[in-house]
Design an enzyme around this catalytic site. Structure first.
Site, PDB file in Angstrom:
ATOM      1  N   GLU A  75     -61.686  -6.161 -29.277  1.00 25.44           N
ATOM      2  CA  GLU A  75     -61.458  -4.816 -29.786  1.00 25.44           C
ATOM      3  C   GLU A  75     -62.785  -4.171 -30.168  1.00 25.44           C
ATOM      4  O   GLU A  75     -63.027  -2.996 -29.847  1.00 25.44           O
ATOM      5  CB  GLU A  75     -60.537  -4.857 -31.004  1.00 25.44           C
ATOM      6  CG  GLU A  75     -60.290  -3.474 -31.603  1.00 25.44           C
ATOM      7  CD  GLU A  75     -59.724  -3.517 -33.011  1.00 25.44           C
ATOM      8  OE1 GLU A  75     -58.945  -2.614 -33.351  1.00 25.44           O
ATOM      9  OE2 GLU A  75     -60.073  -4.443 -33.770  1.00 25.44           O
ATOM     10  N   TRP A  97     -53.320  -2.278 -30.363  1.00 27.49           N
ATOM     11  CA  TRP A  97     -53.205  -0.820 -30.387  1.00 27.49           C
ATOM     12  C   TRP A  97     -51.996  -0.309 -29.603  1.00 27.49           C
ATOM     13  O   TRP A  97     -51.767   0.899 -29.533  1.00 27.49           O
ATOM     14  CB  TRP A  97     -54.469  -0.173 -29.824  1.00 27.49           C
ATOM     15  CG  TRP A  97     -55.597  -0.111 -30.806  1.00 27.49           C
ATOM     16  CD1 TRP A  97     -56.629  -0.985 -30.961  1.00 27.49           C
ATOM     17  CD2 TRP A  97     -55.795   0.901 -31.801  1.00 27.49           C
ATOM     18  NE1 TRP A  97     -57.461  -0.601 -31.982  1.00 27.49           N
ATOM     19  CE2 TRP A  97     -56.976   0.563 -32.508  1.00 27.49           C
ATOM     20  CE3 TRP A  97     -55.101   2.052 -32.163  1.00 27.49           C
ATOM     21  CZ2 TRP A  97     -57.466   1.346 -33.562  1.00 27.49           C
ATOM     22  CZ3 TRP A  97     -55.593   2.829 -33.210  1.00 27.49           C
ATOM     23  CH2 TRP A  97     -56.754   2.466 -33.888  1.00 27.49           C
ATOM     24  N   TYR A 139     -61.969   5.625 -33.248  1.00 24.51           N
ATOM     25  CA  TYR A 139     -63.203   4.903 -33.530  1.00 24.51           C
ATOM     26  C   TYR A 139     -64.340   5.050 -32.518  1.00 24.51           C
ATOM     27  O   TYR A 139     -65.349   5.687 -32.789  1.00 24.51           O
ATOM     28  CB  TYR A 139     -62.879   3.418 -33.702  1.00 24.51           C
ATOM     29  CG  TYR A 139     -62.013   3.123 -34.890  1.00 24.51           C
ATOM     30  CD1 TYR A 139     -62.553   3.029 -36.162  1.00 24.51           C
ATOM     31  CD2 TYR A 139     -60.640   2.934 -34.741  1.00 24.51           C
ATOM     32  CE1 TYR A 139     -61.751   2.749 -37.267  1.00 24.51           C
ATOM     33  CE2 TYR A 139     -59.828   2.655 -35.834  1.00 24.51           C
ATOM     34  CZ  TYR A 139     -60.391   2.567 -37.101  1.00 24.51           C
ATOM     35  OH  TYR A 139     -59.602   2.302 -38.181  1.00 24.51           O
ATOM     36  N   CYS A 201     -59.410   3.708 -40.413  1.00 29.36           N
ATOM     37  CA  CYS A 201     -59.252   3.017 -41.691  1.00 29.36           C
ATOM     38  C   CYS A 201     -60.600   2.452 -42.133  1.00 29.36           C
ATOM     39  O   CYS A 201     -61.060   2.746 -43.226  1.00 29.36           O
ATOM     40  CB  CYS A 201     -58.211   1.899 -41.568  1.00 29.36           C
ATOM     41  SG  CYS A 201     -56.550   2.509 -41.208  1.00 29.36           S
ATOM     42  N   ARG A 221     -61.042   3.142 -46.138  1.00 31.80           N
ATOM     43  CA  ARG A 221     -60.241   4.061 -46.958  1.00 31.80           C
ATOM     44  C   ARG A 221     -58.824   3.540 -47.162  1.00 31.80           C
ATOM     45  O   ARG A 221     -58.167   3.809 -48.177  1.00 31.80           O
ATOM     46  CB  ARG A 221     -60.162   5.437 -46.294  1.00 31.80           C
ATOM     47  CG  ARG A 221     -59.488   5.382 -44.922  1.00 31.80           C
ATOM     48  CD  ARG A 221     -58.788   6.660 -44.547  1.00 31.80           C
ATOM     49  NE  ARG A 221     -58.075   6.459 -43.288  1.00 31.80           N
ATOM     50  CZ  ARG A 221     -56.757   6.383 -43.183  1.00 31.80           C
ATOM     51  NH1 ARG A 221     -55.977   6.477 -44.238  1.00 31.80           N
ATOM     52  NH2 ARG A 221     -56.186   6.194 -42.003  1.00 31.80           N
ATOM     53  N   ASP A 224     -54.784  -2.692 -45.013  1.00 30.49           N
ATOM     54  CA  ASP A 224     -53.658  -3.618 -44.942  1.00 30.49           C
ATOM     55  C   ASP A 224     -54.237  -5.018 -45.146  1.00 30.49           C
ATOM     56  O   ASP A 224     -54.832  -5.595 -44.237  1.00 30.49           O
ATOM     57  CB  ASP A 224     -52.985  -3.466 -43.569  1.00 30.49           C
ATOM     58  CG  ASP A 224     -51.877  -4.478 -43.323  1.00 30.49           C
ATOM     59  OD1 ASP A 224     -51.708  -5.401 -44.129  1.00 30.49           O
ATOM     60  OD2 ASP A 224     -51.187  -4.338 -42.295  1.00 30.49           O
TER      61      ASP A 224
END
Length: 319
Positions: A75, A97, A139, A201, A221, A224
């Protein structure tokens, strides 16, 4: 105040993973009940910090459950390409994803296709992938091609073919001006958030050179703790190791800071199982070669040793 775990007699209290487990316990025991965008609900705290030593090949790979580090590395390499379509990931068997485009496809078409069949079609059919597999400017797009607009006359603006490559600029900055306080890669492009399948995130990476040591501070920010954080820690550590090699530096420390730090309510079984396990072992990461560019690494360049984790713990992803 951070939780202070009690250590069983057989435990090593200095093991890096105890701080992760302490954070997980604190969120589960003390977190406030919140209704989130997924509708699943979370237990959440605001503000947390973890620190990991990356010297001598150390890598924060959790040992109380298996973290599929090759998936995380694939990734991360995909981010560096600037690609925003899941096709290249699905072709490598990386499905982290896929749930977002799949949910969109099901809503739009009404077809209750399985994830396996959806991914297979994404890989086999380029036109289908182009229509249904794109995530928007997530991203990697921001990292290596942050859009730049220039006047086109009559009050209009046009986008330049190539935007800002923050990663390339970062490498150059670390080499030429290591004392700078501007070694930053940012993913939070407010003008394009509404076009992203998921706003970033792990949004801000800042790097710091102290002598020959390169350290990274990652601000996340939204975190999980159960499913996302293990991948994010490995990815940030991997990024730091790659940059250090490319810039003739030594890896220093990874500092992780979280904003909304949460556990989903339907992860109770995972949380209880993992908190009953003891961390052990000392994973190491070796870079097998030094490519000419930070964009030229492949999965075969990463060698993890000393990693003998306990079994994986399955849990649903909240989309």
């Amino acid at each position: 105040m951070a939780a202070h775990p009690t250590f069983p007699d057989s435990a090593d209290p200095s093991h890096f993973e105890w701080q992760y487990l302490a954070l997980m316990r604190r969120v589960w025991d003390e977190g406030s009940e919140r209704v989130d965008r997924t509708g699943v609900g979370t237990r959440s705290l605001f503000g947390a910090e973890l620190r990991f030593d990356l010297a001598e090949g150390r890598i924060p790979l959790l040992t109380t459950k298996r973290v599929y580090w090759k998936t995380a590395a694939r990734e991360f390499l995909w981010f560096l390409t600037g690609d925003t379509n899941i096709r290249a990931l699905c072709a490598q068997g990386v499905e982290i994803w896929t749930d977002w485009p799949l949910a969109h496809y099901r809503r739009e078409t009404g077809e209750d296709i399985s994830r396996k069949d959806f991914s297979a079609r994404i890989v086999a059919d380029a036109e289908f992938a182009a229509r249904w597999g794109d995530l928007g400017p997530v991203y990697g797009k921001q990292w290596v091609n942050w859009p730049i607009y220039e006047p086109a006359g009559d009050g209009l603006f046009r986008q330049r073919p190539q935007g800002v490559n923050q990663v390339a600029d970062l490498v150059r900055s670390l080499r030429e001006n290591p004392g700078s306080r501007r070694h930053i890669v940012e993913g939070w492009n407010v003008a394009e958030l509404d076009r992203m399948a998921l706003p970033p995130c792990h949004k801000s990476y800042q790097f710091h050179v102290d002598g020959r040591r390169l350290s990274c501070l990652l601000y996340q920010r939204s975190c999980d703790v159960a499913l996302g954080l293990p991948f994010n820690l490995f990815g940030a550590a991997l990024f730091t190791r790659m940059l250090a090699q490319q810039c003739d530096l030594e890896p220093g420390e990874l500092v992780w800071m979280g904003g909304d730090v949460h556990l989903y309510r339907n992860h109770a079984a995972l949380v209880h199982e993992q908190l009953n396990r003891l961390p052990a072992g000392s994973p190491r990461l070796e870079l097998a070669r030094r490519p000419d560019s930070i964009f030229a690494y492949g999965i075969e360049d990463f060698v993890v040793t000393g990693y003998a984790p306990q079994a994986a713990i399955a849990a649903p992803v909240a989309v």
